[in-house]
Design a protein around this motif. Structure first.
Motif, PDB file in Angstrom:
ATOM      1  N   ALA A   1       0.850  -1.190   0.000  1.00 24.64           N
ATOM      2  CA  ALA A   1       0.000   0.000   0.000  1.00 24.64           C
ATOM      3  C   ALA A   1       0.880   1.231   0.000  1.00 24.64           C
ATOM      4  CB  ALA A   1      -0.907  -0.006   1.221  1.00 24.64           C
ATOM      5  N   GLN A   2       0.669   2.089  -0.990  1.00 24.29           N
ATOM      6  CA  GLN A   2       1.447   3.309  -1.080  1.00 24.29           C
ATOM      7  C   GLN A   2       0.613   4.457  -0.554  1.00 24.29           C
ATOM      8  OE1 GLN A   2       2.806   3.823  -5.049  1.00 24.29           O
ATOM      9  NE2 GLN A   2       3.940   1.904  -5.084  1.00 24.29           N
ATOM     10  N   PRO A   3       1.221   5.304   0.254  1.00 17.69           N
ATOM     11  CA  PRO A   3       0.455   6.421   0.791  1.00 17.69           C
ATOM     12  C   PRO A   3       0.047   7.383  -0.320  1.00 17.69           C
ATOM     13  CG  PRO A   3       2.783   6.675   1.316  1.00 17.69           C
ATOM     14  CD  PRO A   3       2.611   5.312   0.690  1.00 17.69           C
ATOM     15  N   ALA A   4      -1.185   7.843  -0.234  1.00 14.48           N
ATOM     16  CA  ALA A   4      -1.683   8.793  -1.231  1.00 14.48           C
ATOM     17  C   ALA A   4      -1.099  10.167  -0.958  1.00 14.48           C
ATOM     18  CB  ALA A   4      -3.202   8.853  -1.176  1.00 14.48           C
TER      19      ALA A   4
ATOM     20  N   SER B   1      -7.538   3.159  -8.615  1.00 13.57           N
ATOM     21  CA  SER B   1      -8.540   3.513  -7.608  1.00 13.57           C
ATOM     22  C   SER B   1      -8.956   4.973  -7.754  1.00 13.57           C
ATOM     23  CB  SER B   1      -8.025   3.237  -6.202  1.00 13.57           C
ATOM     24  OG  SER B   1      -6.890   4.051  -5.918  1.00 13.57           O
ATOM     25  N   GLY B   2      -8.007   5.832  -8.111  1.00 13.17           N
ATOM     26  CA  GLY B   2      -8.342   7.233  -8.354  1.00 13.17           C
ATOM     27  C   GLY B   2      -9.218   7.400  -9.577  1.00 13.17           C
ATOM     28  N   LEU B   3      -8.940   6.602 -10.609  1.00 10.47           N
ATOM     29  CA  LEU B   3      -9.761   6.668 -11.818  1.00 10.47           C
ATOM     30  C   LEU B   3     -11.188   6.209 -11.543  1.00 10.47           C
ATOM     31  CD1 LEU B   3      -7.283   5.250 -14.483  1.00 10.47           C
ATOM     32  CD2 LEU B   3      -8.030   7.610 -14.205  1.00 10.47           C
ATOM     33  N   PHE B   4     -11.305   5.123 -10.772  1.00  8.87           N
ATOM     34  CA  PHE B   4     -12.635   4.610 -10.463  1.00  8.87           C
ATOM     35  C   PHE B   4     -13.428   5.594  -9.607  1.00  8.87           C
ATOM     36  CE2 PHE B   4     -10.556   0.272 -10.927  1.00  8.87           C
ATOM     37  CZ  PHE B   4     -10.958   0.145 -12.238  1.00  8.87           C
TER      38      PHE B   4
END
Length: 101
Positions: free
Chosen positions: A25-28, A38-41
């Motif tokens: 998991a990369q921090p946003a 996930s940003g696109l969705f």
């Protein structure tokens, strides 16, 4: 049961290699909802929600026709983009299936 050295070494190597294959998991970034798909969705869902809200407001007389047309055009573009992306993914999958091993 006894394990020979090769299988013990293979099992140990697998255990060390396995975490490398799991996603991290990369921090946003600050102010960003998410990265990657996930940003696109979330942007896609938000665009559709805005179109629905504009349509509801237009039906009740709370929105001008110009904002309704803008929201519906954005929704249409988002859906067309999603369909095109899906088609490209399906084409790539079919191409992989056609590859000889």
């Amino acid at each position: 049961m006894t394990m020979d050295i090769k299988s013990a070494f293979a099992a140990q190597t697998y255990l060390h290699a396995r975490p490398a294959t799991e996603p991290v998991a990369q921090p946003a970034a600050e102010g960003a909802e998410g990265g990657g798909f996930s940003g696109l969705f979330s942007d896609f869902a938000q665009t559709l929600r805005q179109g629905e809200e504009a349509a509801k407001a237009a039906m009740t007389g709370g929105a001008d026709p110009h904002s309704l047309v803008e929201a519906l055009a954005a929704s249409e573009l988002a859906v067309e983009t999603a369909v095109t992306l899906r088609n490209k993914v399906v084409e790539a999958y079919q191409e992989i299936l056609r590859m000889q091993v």
